[in-house]
Scaffold this active site. Structure first.
Site, short mmCIF file in Angstrom:
data_model
loop_
_atom_site.label_atom_id
_atom_site.label_comp_id
_atom_site.label_asym_id
_atom_site.label_seq_id
_atom_site.Cartn_x
_atom_site.Cartn_y
_atom_site.Cartn_z
N ARG A 167 2.38 -37.83 -3.89
CA ARG A 167 3.55 -37.19 -4.53
C ARG A 167 4.77 -37.27 -3.62
O ARG A 167 5.89 -37.45 -4.07
CB ARG A 167 3.24 -35.74 -4.92
CG ARG A 167 4.33 -35.12 -5.77
CD ARG A 167 3.93 -33.78 -6.36
NE ARG A 167 3.21 -33.89 -7.61
CZ ARG A 167 3.77 -33.91 -8.81
NH1 ARG A 167 5.09 -33.83 -8.94
NH2 ARG A 167 3.05 -34.00 -9.89
N LEU B 34 4.48 12.44 27.28
CA LEU B 34 5.94 12.51 27.14
C LEU B 34 6.25 13.66 26.20
O LEU B 34 5.75 13.72 25.07
CB LEU B 34 6.44 11.19 26.54
CG LEU B 34 7.93 11.13 26.21
CD1 LEU B 34 8.78 11.19 27.47
CD2 LEU B 34 8.25 9.84 25.44
N CYS C 237 0.82 -1.21 0.00
CA CYS C 237 0.00 0.00 0.00
C CYS C 237 0.86 1.26 0.00
O CYS C 237 0.36 2.34 0.32
CB CYS C 237 -0.88 -0.01 1.24
SG CYS C 237 0.12 0.02 2.74
N GLU D 248 7.16 -25.59 -10.18
CA GLU D 248 7.45 -26.21 -8.88
C GLU D 248 8.87 -26.80 -8.75
O GLU D 248 9.45 -26.74 -7.68
CB GLU D 248 6.44 -27.34 -8.62
CG GLU D 248 5.03 -26.83 -8.41
CD GLU D 248 4.03 -27.97 -8.51
OE1 GLU D 248 3.84 -28.49 -9.62
OE2 GLU D 248 3.45 -28.33 -7.50
N GLU E 154 -6.37 -23.02 -5.17
CA GLU E 154 -6.89 -24.12 -5.97
C GLU E 154 -8.18 -24.57 -5.28
O GLU E 154 -9.17 -23.85 -5.31
CB GLU E 154 -5.81 -25.21 -6.01
CG GLU E 154 -5.93 -26.15 -7.18
CD GLU E 154 -4.85 -27.23 -7.17
OE1 GLU E 154 -3.69 -26.94 -6.84
OE2 GLU E 154 -5.18 -28.38 -7.51
N ASN F 135 7.25 4.74 20.54
CA ASN F 135 7.95 3.51 20.88
C ASN F 135 8.12 3.39 22.39
O ASN F 135 7.88 2.33 22.96
CB ASN F 135 9.31 3.47 20.18
CG ASN F 135 9.92 2.08 20.25
OD1 ASN F 135 10.85 1.83 20.98
ND2 ASN F 135 9.34 1.14 19.50
C1 LIG Z 1 5.09 -3.27 10.63
C2 LIG Z 1 5.58 -2.80 11.97
C3 LIG Z 1 6.87 -3.07 12.33
C4 LIG Z 1 7.34 -2.66 13.57
N1 LIG Z 1 8.62 -2.96 13.90
C5 LIG Z 1 9.11 -2.59 15.09
C6 LIG Z 1 10.44 -2.88 15.44
O1 LIG Z 1 11.20 -3.46 14.66
N2 LIG Z 1 10.86 -2.52 16.68
C7 LIG Z 1 10.04 -1.89 17.56
O2 LIG Z 1 10.49 -1.58 18.65
N3 LIG Z 1 8.79 -1.57 17.25
C8 LIG Z 1 8.29 -1.91 16.05
N4 LIG Z 1 7.00 -1.60 15.73
C9 LIG Z 1 6.14 -0.92 16.71
C10 LIG Z 1 5.94 0.60 16.45
O3 LIG Z 1 6.23 0.94 15.15
C11 LIG Z 1 6.79 1.48 17.30
O4 LIG Z 1 6.52 1.21 18.63
C12 LIG Z 1 6.61 2.96 16.99
O5 LIG Z 1 7.72 3.66 17.46
C13 LIG Z 1 5.36 3.56 17.56
O6 LIG Z 1 5.29 4.94 17.19
P1 LIG Z 1 4.00 5.64 16.62
O7 LIG Z 1 4.27 7.08 16.52
O8 LIG Z 1 3.55 5.01 15.40
O9 LIG Z 1 2.97 5.32 17.79
P2 LIG Z 1 1.42 5.53 17.86
O10 LIG Z 1 0.73 4.32 17.37
O11 LIG Z 1 1.03 6.80 17.25
O12 LIG Z 1 1.26 5.60 19.43
C14 LIG Z 1 1.67 4.53 20.24
C15 LIG Z 1 1.35 4.73 21.72
O13 LIG Z 1 2.18 5.71 22.29
C16 LIG Z 1 1.45 6.68 22.98
N5 LIG Z 1 2.13 7.96 22.79
C17 LIG Z 1 2.66 8.40 21.62
N6 LIG Z 1 3.28 9.58 21.83
C18 LIG Z 1 3.10 9.87 23.13
C19 LIG Z 1 3.51 10.96 23.94
N7 LIG Z 1 4.20 11.96 23.45
N8 LIG Z 1 3.16 10.94 25.24
C20 LIG Z 1 2.43 9.92 25.75
N9 LIG Z 1 2.03 8.87 25.03
C21 LIG Z 1 2.37 8.86 23.73
C22 LIG Z 1 0.09 6.64 22.35
O14 LIG Z 1 -0.91 7.09 23.24
C23 LIG Z 1 -0.07 5.19 22.00
O15 LIG Z 1 -0.55 4.45 23.08
C24 LIG Z 1 6.49 -1.98 14.48
C25 LIG Z 1 5.18 -1.69 14.10
C26 LIG Z 1 4.72 -2.10 12.86
C27 LIG Z 1 3.32 -1.78 12.46
S1 FES Z 2 -1.20 -3.37 3.09
FE1 FES Z 2 0.57 -4.34 3.86
S2 FES Z 2 1.68 -2.63 4.54
FE2 FES Z 2 -0.20 -1.79 4.06
#
Ligand SMILES: Cc1cc2nc3c(=O)[nH]c(=O)nc-3n(C[C@H](O)[C@H](O)[C@H](O)COP(=O)(O)OP(=O)(O)OC[C@H]3O[C@@H](n4cnc5c(N)ncnc54)[C@H](O)[C@@H]3O)c2cc1C
Ligand code: FES
Ligand code: FES
Length: 1305
Positions: free
Chosen positions: A856, A380, A52, A1237, A778, A327
């Site tokens: 197979r 935070l 996407c 295959e 299939e 994170n």
């Molecule tokens: C495909 C995929 C792969 C990922 N891989 C990893 C990885 O390799 N390693 C890893 O550690 N994580 C991974 N993650 C998890 C995630 O991406 C991370 O934790 C990311 O840093 C979250 O940040 P965000 O801004 O998207 O959070 P959001 O989804 O926007 O928020 C997450 C949480 O944090 C809280 N929050 C955000 N900012 C604040 C603030 N300033 N004060 C208080 N609360 C706050 C929110 O309320 C919410 O509960 C992955 C996620 C996905 C979908």
């Molecule tokens: S549909 Fe797989 S990353 Fe969005």
């Protein structure tokens, strides 16, 4: 506050103004459903596949420039896009105007097969080029970390795009490519630049369940947080988005702080670098890199550790939006950054209305699973990452199932500070993720080591202390307990060595530092991979071949440019029909139970719901096989068993309602694993057997006999496009038209006719193309198709459903897991004289195709070896799992892996060179197989010799042995493995095909045949065949779709036989047409094709012909073990070299050389694509992909987050593919051979290279003898097999004394 409810953004240069946006709406749904921009695909909905990907551009006030980001549209809330410009694949080029170079190059480089991943890949690379028109190859590879492709094996994609890094390709002519001209890109909308000057209003969007507020100032945010303490702050939405979608969480208020300057700044202080909590990981990475470059190295130890973690943190698309605050605050126990922040003691500034406070991230910060010391009204604000001082060292480590874009199994941040001028520990911080419900610090260990010198004694003590402190229950969530505990020690050991090394460099003259043995040094090296390289060799067409004859040419896939521009239409891209409804499945949450009640009353109250369907609503027959039904009747036999379906006006309503259906169960005892099935004698059918020779006599002749066992795990198809169907009732005579993503349209037609109680002639099933099938579409297409058909019948309206990735993985089953038990008799020289085999496959709840899959497996239990006395007995286990089904190779790879396993044991026991023993046992021309089929034109010896030579096997064997002598903690392994694969459906009647060829009066040709296009290039090859027979250019021939009303009774597109079967049917039809045109050619020899066609028409000659083909001479009798089950065999050999990290179980694939016999290739580019794609899929099967089930039969691995298919970084650094020359095959069209295959099993060379490396590791620990390595060879299996002192400190719990988190099925 100034409030606005108006969202303003741009899509492909067009301004969009939306009011009353639903905060639950994501960008992907908006693009596809509202704007009809279906080029952007839905592959997973959870940020894990990249299908996407779009580009989002925005003016960044902090950096004062326009920034372009690749973003996952499936996770981007539409509300978050205010004042941005979105560019989709449609916005950069099209086949009707101009292809953008990123579109052209992937298409012409043969980097698009099914094409479902292609738009996402195009947009990732496009964004990279917008930011950096001259990237390095490493940057191109990094940019694709978040994009998965299940078809190509990535080599072609990387090679196509390597042209932007000015690296020369081989399989295509890059000099023809349009140059990249950055000045021609669409500009950032000037209006957005002007808007940026205006103050931000508070934005407020109220939806049905969620309110989204984007406050304009920090004060406002803090007031709102005080008013709504339960509100979530959303920046990247990469966590909250997943929670709402997959964990059914609902957050009524969302606060979006991304634009508030106090959360979006950076500053260097005296003690470290301060980042606003909303800074994205990409931004933090770039700033830390800068700091590492301009500060003295000793000050940036923590920064380097953060950068190392970011290197393996998700993919680009996630890092571009995910915030550091997100994170930290998610407080996940496997966060990659928190262990680093905790061990380094980062300072966190917290703010609430009227107050701020600073806390250190220490062992008290996380108070429980996903909980922190923050008060509900606090947020935070910022995080300070500290500098380090002289004599202070920091390392971070992470081990995951897959290196790229995967969450950690265990990770850590490890810090030590020494008393000035000494190696005496003054401070120690050891923080781990994956070792408990929160990020944990090994406090006791750290305290005990203070004041100690950094030497071997400290190492021993530290390991004992850590082993005692970081314990895990044997039932701990996540499983892999022994591995995780060992990892915590292994990481410390690596840290210990790297600190010793640094102390040696920094303080050599000040005090005595223990030296590191040279063979230990590589244990401290960070992962690095050399730039990819590849060679493809194939036979060019002979010089005399007519220029119009395109058979044998590397023609690009005919749809590849449309796939690269997003114009190619897949099932769910069809525009919506008038009054269309959406369907959602209701499935069982129990593996085995009696249904006591179904209550849909709450579901029926959900807005937009039309009806709820169960078995009672089936107008015809609910039974679609002897042991299977459309909807469950009374009893459910697996988690995911379809019980009912909800039909509603929209997808969101249908899904919400489906979750509201309440079902109660009377639980029955389930059988989940093969072992349980054996214990309960739970089998679908009596065992199958093939026996040849005299097994007892064979064992009597043997010098030695060994026995063993191997489990070969299952595999999820993970086609990028999930199951999808649109059913359109026609309103008269029971007619219905079905658009489906299926490999078996004729079978689906029959199923639907039966279920609806109408003759098959009322049902039309149409397939334009499918986004990958691999066997999963299939027989299993019926799971969704029949339900959707019943819904369309009942409502008399068109009904659509595309399964979500988690539903698809839950309901549809995959490759059968196998347990193989063997007893092998051999002579001292390595000659195998007797093999006795028992196979058990886990078929799941119903038989489906497992019977033929077991057949197979038994036909392939010899792999390529002549075994004079052999017996194989196969049991098809009945368990309470979703039925397993066809998957590329269809039991063959499992049977052959078991064969290579006993072969490997014999080799190890004999102590002879592996290539010598394999060679000794290889079949010879004219040999009979164990099912008594004569092997003619046997090419295995040719492939073997060529592969030995092209891989420089013998010199590399010596080099590997030398490497292993010089390295204690890294070991290399090398293996050369052959394959032989029988071509045909073993059900003889299926070896037939039809074609229909129309010539229109303008000379254009419409070609139809019974096969479906799923990326394998079938339509391209079929057009090549028709073009050659008719003698007209490819451009005059068109294939529109596969449909049951043009070619009836077609066999599924499977068994690798579709080119052979349909090619011959087309050949026949075209020859009939040629014969009809012949008189007109003779009459007008100088005329053109159009003249002859026109003349024939005027003479009232039919220009439409149906062709037909049946494979001759197929027969096999199971009773007498005689006859001919296969038309012919395809052969191949691969040699692979790997390197394992004995301490972490990580491995890298260094090099693979493949020699594959595809006869005289119809299209070498397509065939090489099939070889590479199959090889990489097999690499996933044997070394990476692992389905995890609970002991109660619940599938944990339901998406790309938990189930890892190979990513671009997993393919061998050097991947050489050679198509065997001069190997015509008289049994198939134009001397070609099947290719889909057969090459998959060659990836077993990776598995056995890993095993070879483990042998070296064990020998270094003084451990010899046979050992069991089950497939896949994952990091935990590799690490646990590399026995050493650390593994001994973490012994596994006694089986049977605990309930494991997951079981091997
Ligand atoms: C495909 C995929 C792969 C990922 N891989 C990893 C990885 O390799 N390693 C890893 O550690 N994580 C991974 N993650 C998890 C995630 O991406 C991370 O934790 C990311 O840093 C979250 O940040 P965000 O801004 O998207 O959070 P959001 O989804 O926007 O928020 C997450 C949480 O944090 C809280 N929050 C955000 N900012 C604040 C603030 N300033 N004060 C208080 N609360 C706050 C929110 O309320 C919410 O509960 C992955 C996620 C996905 C979908
Ligand atoms: S549909 Fe797989 S990353 Fe969005
Ligand atoms: S071409 Fe990449 S998933 Fe099919």
């Amino acid at each position: 506050m100034n409030e606005s409810d108006e969202l303003v953004f741009f899509v492909n240069g067009h301004k969009v103004v939306e009011k009353n946006v639903d905060p639950e709406l994501n960008l992907l749904t908006y693009l596809r459903r509202k704007l009809g921009l279906t080029g952007t695909k839905l592959g997973c909905g959870e940020g894990g596949c990249g299908a996407c990907t779009v580009m989002v551009s925005r003016y960044n006030s902090l950096q004062r420039k326009i920034l372009h980001f690749a973003v996952n549209a499936c996770l981007a809330p539409l509300c978050s896009l205010h004042r941005t410009a979105v560019t989709t694949v449609e916005g950069i080029g099209s086949t009707t105007t101009r292809l953008h170079p990123v579109q052209e190059r992937i298409a012409k480089a043969h980097g698009s097969q099914c094409g479902f991943c292609t738009p996402g890949i195009v947009m990732s690379v496009y964004t990279l080029l917008r930011n950096n028109p001259e990237p390095t190859m490493e940057e191109i590879e990094d940019t694709l970390q978040g994009n998965l492709c299940r078809c190509t094996g990535y080599r072609a994609i990387l090679e196509g795009y390597s042209t932007f890094a000015k690296i020369s390709p081989r399989l295509f002519e890059s000099s023809e490519f349009k140059p990249l001209d950055p000045t021609q890109e669409p500009i950032f909308p000037p209006e957005l630049l002007l808007l940026h000057e205006l103050p931000q209003n508070t934005l407020l969007f109220k939806g049905e369940h969620v309110t989204w507020i984007q406050p304009a100032t920090l004060d406002e945010l803090l007031i709102l947080k005080a008013r709504y303490p339960e509100a979530r702050l959303v920046v990247g939405n990469t966590e909250v988005g997943i929670e709402m979608k997959l964990k059914n969480m609902l957050y009524p208020v969302i606060l979006a702080p991304a634009h508030i300057p106090q959360l979006n700044f950076t500053r260097r202080t005296d003690t470290g670098i301060l980042f606003g909590a909303a800074c994205t990981l990409t931004y933090i990475g770039s700033l830390l890199k800068q700091a590492v470059d301009d500060l003295p190295s000793y000050r940036t130890e923590v920064f380097k550790a953060v950068l190392e973690q970011l290197r393996w943190f998700a993919g680009n698309q996630i890092r571009n939006v995910a915030a550091v605050g997100g994170n930290i605050m998610t407080a996940s126990p496997i966060s990659d950054l928190n262990p680093v922040f905790m061990a380094s003691g980062c300072l966190l500034t917290l703010a609430s209305k009227g107050s701020t406070r600073v806390v250190r991230m220490d062992e008290d910060f996380f108070t429980g699973y996903r909980k922190t010391v923050l008060k509900p009204q606090e947020i935070l604000l910022s995080v300070e990452i500290p500098y380090t001082r002289k004599g202070e060292y920091f390392s971070a480590f992470k081990q995951a199932q897959r290196r790229e874009d995967d969450i950690a199994i265990v990770n850590c941040g490890l810090r030590v500070a020494f008393k000035e001028g000494t190696d005496v520990v003054e401070e120690l911080g050891l923080s781990y993720g994956g070792m408990g419900p929160t990020t944990v610090s090994a406090m006791k260990t750290s305290e005990q080591l203070l004041g100690k010198k950094w030497n071997e004694e400290l190492l021993q003590e530290a390991c004992s202390l850590l082993a005692a402190e970081l314990t895990l229950s044997p039932s701990a969530p996540g499983g892999m307990v022994q591995f995780r505990r060992t990892l915590s020690l292994s990481f410390f050991f690596k840290f210990y060595l790297s600190v010793l090394q640094k102390l040696g460099q920094d303080f050599k003259s000040d005090f005595r530092v223990e030296s590191i043995p040279p063979e230990y040094v590589s244990a401290t090296e960070l992962f690095h991979k050399d730039p990819p390289s590849a060679i493809q060799l194939f036979q060019e067409v002979p010089p005399g071949q007519a220029p119009t004859d395109v058979v044998g040419h590397p023609l690009p896939h005919l749809s590849s440019t449309k796939q690269a521009t997003g114009e190619a239409i897949y099932c769910d891209d069809l525009p919506h029909f008038e009054k269309e409804l959406y369907l959602a499945l209701v499935t069982s949450s129990e593996a085995h139970a009696q249904i006591s009640s179904i209550d849909a009353s709450q579901a029926l109250k959900v807005t937009g719901v039309t009806c709820f369907l169960t078995a009672e609503d089936v107008p015809g027959n609910n039974k679609i096989a002897i042991d299977d039904t459309v909807f469950a009747e009374g009893v459910v036999t697996c988690v995911g068993h379809v019980i009912g379906a909800v039909v509603a006006d929209t997808e969101a309503h249908a899904q919400r309602a489906a979750k509201a259906v309440k079902i109660t169960y009377n639980k029955l005892k389930p059988i989940i694993t093969i072992q349980e099935a054996i214990a309960h004698e739970s089998f679908h059918i009596p065992p199958k057997k093939i026996e040849n020779g005299n097994i007892e006599l064979g064992f009597a002749q043997a010098d030695d006999i060994i026995e063993g066992e191997i489990h070969v795990g299952g595999q999820e198809h993970f086609y990028l496009e999930t199951h999808c169907t649109v059913a359109v009732p026609k309103g008269e005579d029971g007619e219905m038209e079905l658009f489906a993503s299926t490999q078996a349209p004729s079978q689906m037609q029959l199923h639907v006719a039966k279920v609806l109680g109408v003759p098959a002639n009322r049902i039309v099933c149409r397939v334009k193309r499918i986004g990958g099938g691999f066997g999963g579409k299939e027989s299993h297409s019926s799971i969704l198709l029949t339900v959707v058909a019943v819904a369309a019948y009942k409502t008399k309206r068109p009904v659509r459903c595309m399964l979500n990735r988690d539903e698809d993985m839950l309901v549809s089953g995959g490759r059968n897991p196998f347990l193989g038990r063997y007893k092998v008799g051999y002579q001292k020289n390595g000659k195998i004289v007797a093999v006795d085999l028992t196979f058990y496959c886990n078929a799941g709840r119903c038989l489906d195709l497992s019977f033929s899959i077991m057949e197979r497996a038994l036909f392939h239990m010899d792999n390529c070896y002549k075994i004079p006395n052999i017996r194989g007995v196969g049991y098809v286990c009945k368990t309470n799992l979703p039925a397993n089904t066809a998957f590329r190779g269809f039991g063959g790879p499992q049977g052959m892996l078991i064969a290579e396993c006993w072969m490997n044991d014999v080799i190890q026991k004999c102590g002879l060179p592996s290539e010598q023993v394999r060679m000794l046992n290889l079949y010879q021309e004219g040999d009979l197989t164990h099912f008594n089929q004569k092997l003619e034109e046997l090419n295995i010896g040719k492939c073997w010799e060529e592969c030995l030579e092209s891989s420089s096997y013998h010199s590399r064997r010596r080099a590997v042995d030398e490497f292993n002598r010089q390295h204690r903690w890294k070991k290399r392994g090398l293996a050369i493995i052959p394959t032989k694969f029988g071509i045909c459906f073993t059900a003889t009647f299926m070896n037939q095909a039809g074609a229909l060829v129309h010539i229109y009066t303008d000379g254009s040709v419409l070609l139809t045949h019974g096969g479906t296009e799923m990326g394998q290039g079938l339509h391209t090859k079929m057009v090549q065949v028709a073009s050659k027979v008719l003698g007209i250019p490819v451009s005059q021939i068109h294939i529109s779709e596969t449909s049951t009303n043009t070619v009836p009774n077609s066999s599924p597109t499977a068994a690798s036989a579709s080119s052979d079967l349909n090619g011959m049917a087309i050949y026949n039809a075209c020859h009939t047409l040629l014969a009809r045109l012949q008189p007109f050619k003779l009459a007008d020899p100088k005329g053109t094709w159009e003249n002859w066609v026109s003349a024939a028409y005027m003479d009232r000659v039919s220009l439409s012909v149906a062709g037909f083909y049946r494979t001759p001479d197929l027969n096999y009798n199971w009773e007498s073990n005689e006859g001919k089950p296969y038309n012919y065999f395809s052969y191949g050999v691969a040699c692979s070299e790997v390197e394992i990290d004995c301490l972490t179980g990580d491995h890298k694939n260094l090099r693979t050389d493949i020699v594959m016999d595809v006869g005289m290739s119809l299209n070498p580019a397509v065939d090489i694509g099939q070889v590479e794609g199959a090889f990489v899929q097999g690499l996933g099967l044997f070394s990476l992909e692992q389905l995890r089930y609970s002991p109660d039969g619940v599938l944990y691995t339901r998406g790309p987050g938990a189930y890892k298919i190979p990513a671009a970084g997993d393919i061998p650094t050097q991947l050489n593919v050679s198509l065997l020359r001069e190997s015509p095959n008289k049994k198939a069209i134009y001397s070609s051979k099947a290719v889909g295959e057969p090459p998959l099993f060659l990836s077993a060379s990776i598995f056995f290279a890993i095993k070879d490396a483990i042998v070296a590791a064990r020998e270094a620990s003084g451990v010899t003898g046979l050992f069991r390595l089950d497939s896949p060879a994952t990091p935990d299996r590799i690490r646990n097999a590399c026995i050493d002192n650390l593994t001994k400190m973490c012994p596994p719990a006694e089986p049977g004394t605990f309930t494991p988190w997951n079981v091997e099925v």
